[in-house]
Design a protein around this motif. Structure first.
Motif, PDB file in Angstrom:
ATOM      1  N   GLU A 161     -11.500 -39.560  31.331  1.00  0.00           N
ATOM      2  CA  GLU A 161     -12.669 -38.829  30.842  1.00  0.00           C
ATOM      3  C   GLU A 161     -12.262 -37.935  29.668  1.00  0.00           C
ATOM      4  OE1 GLU A 161     -15.769 -39.178  31.869  1.00  0.00           O
ATOM      5  OE2 GLU A 161     -15.189 -40.665  33.390  1.00  0.00           O
ATOM      6  N   GLY A 162     -13.203 -37.714  28.755  1.00  0.00           N
ATOM      7  CA  GLY A 162     -12.907 -36.867  27.612  1.00  0.00           C
ATOM      8  C   GLY A 162     -12.662 -35.419  27.977  1.00  0.00           C
ATOM      9  N   SER A 163     -13.104 -35.038  29.185  1.00  0.00           N
ATOM     10  CA  SER A 163     -12.954 -33.638  29.587  1.00  0.00           C
ATOM     11  C   SER A 163     -11.599 -33.331  30.200  1.00  0.00           C
ATOM     12  CB  SER A 163     -14.043 -33.290  30.604  1.00  0.00           C
ATOM     13  OG  SER A 163     -13.955 -34.155  31.740  1.00  0.00           O
ATOM     14  N   VAL A 164     -10.780 -34.355  30.547  1.00  0.00           N
ATOM     15  CA  VAL A 164      -9.484 -34.062  31.165  1.00  0.00           C
ATOM     16  C   VAL A 164      -8.573 -33.430  30.129  1.00  0.00           C
ATOM     17  CG1 VAL A 164      -9.756 -36.029  32.723  1.00  0.00           C
ATOM     18  CG2 VAL A 164      -8.371 -36.263  30.662  1.00  0.00           C
ATOM     19  N   THR A 165      -7.586 -32.700  30.595  1.00  0.00           N
ATOM     20  CA  THR A 165      -6.665 -32.053  29.661  1.00  0.00           C
ATOM     21  C   THR A 165      -5.754 -33.083  29.009  1.00  0.00           C
ATOM     22  OG1 THR A 165      -4.939 -31.682  31.314  1.00  0.00           O
ATOM     23  CG2 THR A 165      -6.647 -29.987  31.101  1.00  0.00           C
ATOM     24  N   ILE A 166      -5.250 -32.687  27.854  1.00  0.00           N
ATOM     25  CA  ILE A 166      -4.294 -33.553  27.159  1.00  0.00           C
ATOM     26  C   ILE A 166      -3.080 -33.798  28.037  1.00  0.00           C
ATOM     27  CG2 ILE A 166      -2.759 -33.683  25.171  1.00  0.00           C
ATOM     28  CD1 ILE A 166      -4.853 -32.003  23.631  1.00  0.00           C
ATOM     29  N   GLN A 167      -2.639 -32.768  28.749  1.00  0.00           N
ATOM     30  CA  GLN A 167      -1.486 -32.908  29.633  1.00  0.00           C
ATOM     31  C   GLN A 167      -1.745 -33.963  30.708  1.00  0.00           C
ATOM     32  OE1 GLN A 167      -0.522 -29.444  32.034  1.00  0.00           O
ATOM     33  NE2 GLN A 167       1.659 -29.919  31.898  1.00  0.00           N
ATOM     34  N   ARG A 168      -2.975 -33.950  31.292  1.00  0.00           N
ATOM     35  CA  ARG A 168      -3.317 -34.931  32.315  1.00  0.00           C
ATOM     36  C   ARG A 168      -3.383 -36.338  31.732  1.00  0.00           C
ATOM     37  NH1 ARG A 168      -2.798 -37.287  36.950  1.00  0.00           N
ATOM     38  NH2 ARG A 168      -4.695 -38.312  37.723  1.00  0.00           N
ATOM     39  N   ALA A 169      -3.932 -36.475  30.535  1.00  0.00           N
ATOM     40  CA  ALA A 169      -3.999 -37.787  29.883  1.00  0.00           C
ATOM     41  C   ALA A 169      -2.600 -38.336  29.611  1.00  0.00           C
ATOM     42  CB  ALA A 169      -4.800 -37.684  28.587  1.00  0.00           C
ATOM     43  N   ALA A 170      -1.710 -37.442  29.160  1.00  0.00           N
ATOM     44  CA  ALA A 170      -0.334 -37.874  28.904  1.00  0.00           C
ATOM     45  C   ALA A 170       0.342 -38.324  30.180  1.00  0.00           C
ATOM     46  CB  ALA A 170       0.447 -36.738  28.250  1.00  0.00           C
ATOM     47  N   ARG A 171       0.062 -37.623  31.298  1.00  0.00           N
ATOM     48  CA  ARG A 171       0.635 -38.008  32.584  1.00  0.00           C
ATOM     49  C   ARG A 171       0.119 -39.380  33.017  1.00  0.00           C
ATOM     50  NH1 ARG A 171       4.895 -37.908  34.950  1.00  0.00           N
ATOM     51  NH2 ARG A 171       5.053 -35.707  34.337  1.00  0.00           N
ATOM     52  N   LEU A 172      -1.182 -39.629  32.803  1.00  0.00           N
ATOM     53  CA  LEU A 172      -1.741 -40.943  33.144  1.00  0.00           C
ATOM     54  C   LEU A 172      -1.067 -42.052  32.328  1.00  0.00           C
ATOM     55  CD1 LEU A 172      -5.558 -40.139  33.410  1.00  0.00           C
ATOM     56  CD2 LEU A 172      -4.069 -40.925  35.262  1.00  0.00           C
ATOM     57  N   MET A 173      -0.791 -41.783  31.074  1.00  0.00           N
ATOM     58  CA  MET A 173      -0.116 -42.767  30.233  1.00  0.00           C
ATOM     59  C   MET A 173       1.284 -43.053  30.757  1.00  0.00           C
ATOM     60  SD  MET A 173      -1.408 -41.328  26.529  1.00  0.00           S
ATOM     61  CE  MET A 173      -0.277 -42.319  25.550  1.00  0.00           C
ATOM     62  N   THR A 174       1.994 -41.998  31.151  1.00  0.00           N
ATOM     63  CA  THR A 174       3.354 -42.172  31.684  1.00  0.00           C
ATOM     64  C   THR A 174       3.327 -42.943  32.994  1.00  0.00           C
ATOM     65  OG1 THR A 174       4.090 -40.116  30.644  1.00  0.00           O
ATOM     66  CG2 THR A 174       5.419 -40.972  32.470  1.00  0.00           C
ATOM     67  N   ASP A 175       2.410 -42.552  33.889  1.00  0.00           N
ATOM     68  CA  ASP A 175       2.350 -43.199  35.197  1.00  0.00           C
ATOM     69  C   ASP A 175       2.007 -44.676  35.093  1.00  0.00           C
ATOM     70  OD1 ASP A 175       2.941 -40.792  36.355  1.00  0.00           O
ATOM     71  OD2 ASP A 175       0.879 -40.321  36.951  1.00  0.00           O
ATOM     72  N   ASN A 176       1.233 -45.032  34.075  1.00  0.00           N
ATOM     73  CA  ASN A 176       0.816 -46.424  33.908  1.00  0.00           C
ATOM     74  C   ASN A 176       1.664 -47.186  32.898  1.00  0.00           C
ATOM     75  OD1 ASN A 176      -1.944 -46.978  35.442  1.00  0.00           O
ATOM     76  ND2 ASN A 176      -2.020 -44.863  34.677  1.00  0.00           N
ATOM     77  N   ASP A 177       2.734 -46.539  32.432  1.00  0.00           N
ATOM     78  CA  ASP A 177       3.665 -47.173  31.497  1.00  0.00           C
ATOM     79  C   ASP A 177       2.929 -47.788  30.307  1.00  0.00           C
ATOM     80  OD1 ASP A 177       6.094 -48.039  30.483  1.00  0.00           O
ATOM     81  OD2 ASP A 177       6.043 -49.927  31.592  1.00  0.00           O
ATOM     82  N   THR A 178       2.061 -47.016  29.702  1.00  0.00           N
ATOM     83  CA  THR A 178       1.300 -47.492  28.557  1.00  0.00           C
ATOM     84  C   THR A 178       1.429 -46.505  27.407  1.00  0.00           C
ATOM     85  OG1 THR A 178      -0.884 -48.202  27.789  1.00  0.00           O
ATOM     86  CG2 THR A 178      -0.833 -46.380  29.367  1.00  0.00           C
ATOM     87  N   SER A 179       1.280 -46.992  26.192  1.00  0.00           N
ATOM     88  CA  SER A 179       1.407 -46.129  25.010  1.00  0.00           C
ATOM     89  C   SER A 179       0.055 -45.680  24.491  1.00  0.00           C
ATOM     90  CB  SER A 179       2.154 -46.879  23.900  1.00  0.00           C
ATOM     91  OG  SER A 179       1.482 -48.091  23.573  1.00  0.00           O
ATOM     92  N   ALA A 180      -1.023 -46.002  25.229  1.00  0.00           N
ATOM     93  CA  ALA A 180      -2.354 -45.590  24.777  1.00  0.00           C
ATOM     94  C   ALA A 180      -3.296 -45.472  25.963  1.00  0.00           C
ATOM     95  CB  ALA A 180      -2.906 -46.605  23.775  1.00  0.00           C
ATOM     96  N   ILE A 181      -4.301 -44.594  25.827  1.00  0.00           N
ATOM     97  CA  ILE A 181      -5.325 -44.411  26.859  1.00  0.00           C
ATOM     98  C   ILE A 181      -6.677 -44.324  26.153  1.00  0.00           C
ATOM     99  CG2 ILE A 181      -5.207 -41.883  26.910  1.00  0.00           C
ATOM    100  CD1 ILE A 181      -5.467 -42.103  29.991  1.00  0.00           C
ATOM    101  N   LEU A 182      -7.713 -44.890  26.781  1.00  0.00           N
ATOM    102  CA  LEU A 182      -9.031 -44.963  26.161  1.00  0.00           C
ATOM    103  C   LEU A 182      -9.980 -43.932  26.761  1.00  0.00           C
ATOM    104  CD1 LEU A 182      -9.542 -48.846  26.023  1.00  0.00           C
ATOM    105  CD2 LEU A 182      -8.597 -47.335  24.261  1.00  0.00           C
ATOM    106  N   VAL A 183     -10.905 -43.462  25.928  1.00  0.00           N
ATOM    107  CA  VAL A 183     -11.968 -42.545  26.351  1.00  0.00           C
ATOM    108  C   VAL A 183     -13.289 -43.141  25.888  1.00  0.00           C
ATOM    109  CG1 VAL A 183     -12.958 -40.247  26.122  1.00  0.00           C
ATOM    110  CG2 VAL A 183     -10.463 -40.522  26.222  1.00  0.00           C
TER     111      VAL A 183
END
Length: 603
Positions: A161-183
């Motif tokens: 979601e666009g409302s999540v923090t940047i820190q949370r988005a970065a964690r989701l990227m790390t956990d999913n082993d991806t270099s990008a996340i979509l909103v």
């Protein structure tokens, strides 16, 4: 060349230049020289271990791995030391590229050189170089050419979601082993990438506690039919390093990075291998394996040779098995002892087709019911996983989940010896399967022990007679005066590739050659002078013809929506292909007749 001149020559090159003059003189005094004619084999891949360190003095030699020249060595360069030091068979065939002269340094003198600091450093560097060469030759294949972006998608896109923090988005990227996340915001689709994180957050411009919507950028979207190389241009024009693949309904199919699009790794068969090795669970592994058949068709369309296609398919199964092992260990805890997962049969020979069964085995260190119980569970996980991934298991249950094919390493060595010493029917059946083995995963070094046993097969005449008999059991389907037998279908595996594989195994083992691949075995026995060039060449050509027809038949069956088989109707083949098939079968029949010296009855 006298001793002084030889010492002066050696002193100009590694690893001898670091020795003091007296040391070089001593080495030169124990060495001898030998000349080789153009094309003469000096060391044979998977043949007898080297007894010398070789130094090229005049001319040049070429290193050959699996039929391909991987390096050329000139004056001052050395070879033979990996085999000399390990006691194992050479990893390369070495042959004279022209009339050449080599200095042969005996074992004890070579060991003295490599115990010196300069010698040890040279040894480490040269071994790394040779390993890279071998890996390149085994795995390098031509690119497939142009493929669509849809074929490169390996996993679903990750959203937040666009409302999540940047820190949370970065964690989701790390956990999913991806270099990008979509909103997604209504019809708008945005993307956050590693590069933007580094630029806006790591550099201190934006707080990690801010909403991710503040730093996302509009996503560059392309359709699934877009050719990958065109998508690279679009990516460059947009100044981004990621694109989003969407269908006609604007549903996201996946995200591709610049690495995915531009690298050879992802525009070759090894894109699939990468997807297999990064699969997070068995379901993702099964999904990745569904790409194997389209890849197979793409390989044929790209004109990849049948033997290379077999190598690619074998590599994918190796990767699947290795990843299934890792997933099982992750689920059940670390293995209690060292182990080795072994591919058998056509996979071990790197000759897999879509009509091949899976045969495998497992060796482990130590013994005991608890140890075996762990590996029984692991083997069961892997074999069940292979079935889920679309691979048929051997109908005779030659799989590691069967306790007959899951043994302590000590017991495997005993079984191999028993096959040599008491080759009754059961041992012969096991020999014809287990003697074609290749370690796929695990840290237990069981291959050197088993290979050492196999090297002694040439000294067991009863075994050789029985192997010769098994090499003539499957007759090529020829009718009157060598014509193709009329019938509803020919089994190209049973009547074609299996007889050639059995013949190659017999000729190799009867001459102390332990390499596994069929054509490589035929090349090795020809180089060793154990099989005349005409017969060896005819068998290699026959094997390639049969493999090509098998693969073409599989492709036609896939396109018709039926499961691949090894049966082909002669009437369905073009006249030229029928003629080639007939000649291939005749080459097999001729080679089988050569074994009458071992099995005089029934030939």
């Amino acid at each position: 060349m006298n001793t002084a001149a030889r010492a002066e020559f050696l002193g100009r090159f590694a690893p001898f230049e670091g020795l003091d003059p007296a040391g070089r003189e001593a080495i030169a005094a124990t060495a001898r020289e030998r000349g080789y004619e153009h094309g003469e084999t000096i060391l044979l891949e998977d043949g007898t271990p080297s007894e010398h360190l070789f130094v090229v003095r005049e001319g040049s030699v070429e290193l050959v791995h699996q039929g391909e020249v991987v390096d050329v060595l000139g004056p001052g360069e050395s070879f033979g030391h990996p085999s000399l030091l390990s006691g194992l068979a050479p990893a390369f065939t070495v042959r004279a590229r022209e009339r050449s002269v080599c200095i042969l340094v005996p074992r004890d003198a070579a060991l003295a050189v490599f115990t010196e600091p300069a010698g040890a450093g040279y040894l480490a560097a040269s071994l790394r170089h040779r390993m890279v060469q071998a890996g390149h030759v085994v795995h390098a294949l031509p690119e497939l050419g142009t493929i669509s972006v849809a074929e490169l998608i390996g996993r679903p896109a990750v959203f937040c979601e666009g409302s999540v923090t940047i820190q949370r988005a970065a964690r989701l990227m790390t956990d999913n082993d991806t270099s990008a996340i979509l909103v997604r915001d209504g019809a708008n689709l945005s993307i956050l990438t590693d590069a933007v994180l580094r630029e806006r957050v790591v550099a201190g411009e934006m707080s990690a506690g801010s909403p991710v919507s503040l730093i996302v950028r509009p996503a560059v979207q392309v359709g699934p039919e877009r050719i990958a190389v065109d998508a690279v241009v679009e990516m460059l024009d947009a100044g981004t390093d990621h694109i989003v693949v969407v269908d006609d309904a604007k549903q996201v199919l996946g995200v591709l990075s610049a690495t995915d699009l531009a690298g050879l790794e992802t525009r070759s068969p090894f894109a699939l291998r990468h997807a297999i090795l990064r699969a997070r669970d068995e379901d993702e592994l099964v999904a990745a394996s569904q790409r194997l058949r389209p890849l197979f068709l793409a390989l044929l369309d790209a004109g990849i040779g049948p033997l290379d296609v077999g190598r690619v398919l074998s590599l994918q199964v190796d990767s699947l098995a290795a990843r299934l092992v890792e997933l099982s260990i992750a689920a059940h805890g670390p293995a209690p002892t060292a182990w080795a997962w072994l591919a058998l049969g056509s996979t071990a020979r790197r000759e897999l087709t879509l009509g091949s069964d899976q045969e495998n085995a497992l060796a482990y260190d130590g013994e005991g019911d608890e140890v075996d119980a762990y590996f029984a569970g692991l083997a069961g996980d892997v074999t069940r996983g292979l079935v889920r991934c679309g691979f048929e298991l051997d109908p005779n249950d030659v799989v590691a989940s069967n306790e007959l094919w899951r043994l302590p390493a000590r017991r495997w060595v005993e079984v191999f010896r028993e096959c040599l010493e008491t080759p009754d029917r059961s041992h012969l059946i096991r020999a014809n399967v287990a003697f074609d083995f290749r370690q796929v995963a695990g840290s237990l070094e069981v291959a050197p022990q088993l290979t050492a046993v196999l090297r002694g097969a040439k000294d067991h005449p009863d075994l050789l007679r029985r192997l010769a008999r098994s090499a003539t059991d499957f007759k090529p389907p020829l009718g009157f005066r060598g014509s193709l037998s009329n019938g509803k279908g020919l089994d190209l595996k049973k009547g074609g590739t299996i007889p050639i594989a059995n013949l190659a195994r017999f000729f190799a083992l009867s001459n102390g050659i332990t390499i596994s691949g069929t054509t490589a075995r035929l090349e090795a026995v020809e180089a060793a002078g154990a099989l005349d060039s005409e017969t060896a060449s005819a068998l290699r050509e026959a094997f390639e013809i049969l493999m090509r027809i098998r693969l073409d038949n599989h492709a036609a069956q896939l396109e018709a929506g039926v499961e691949p088989t090894n049966v082909v109707a002669p009437a369905s083949l073009p006249p030229l292909t029928r003629a080639q098939l007939r000649e291939a079968f005749r080459a097999i029949a001729h080679a089988q007749k050569l074994l009458s010296v071992y099995v005089p009855l029934g030939i």
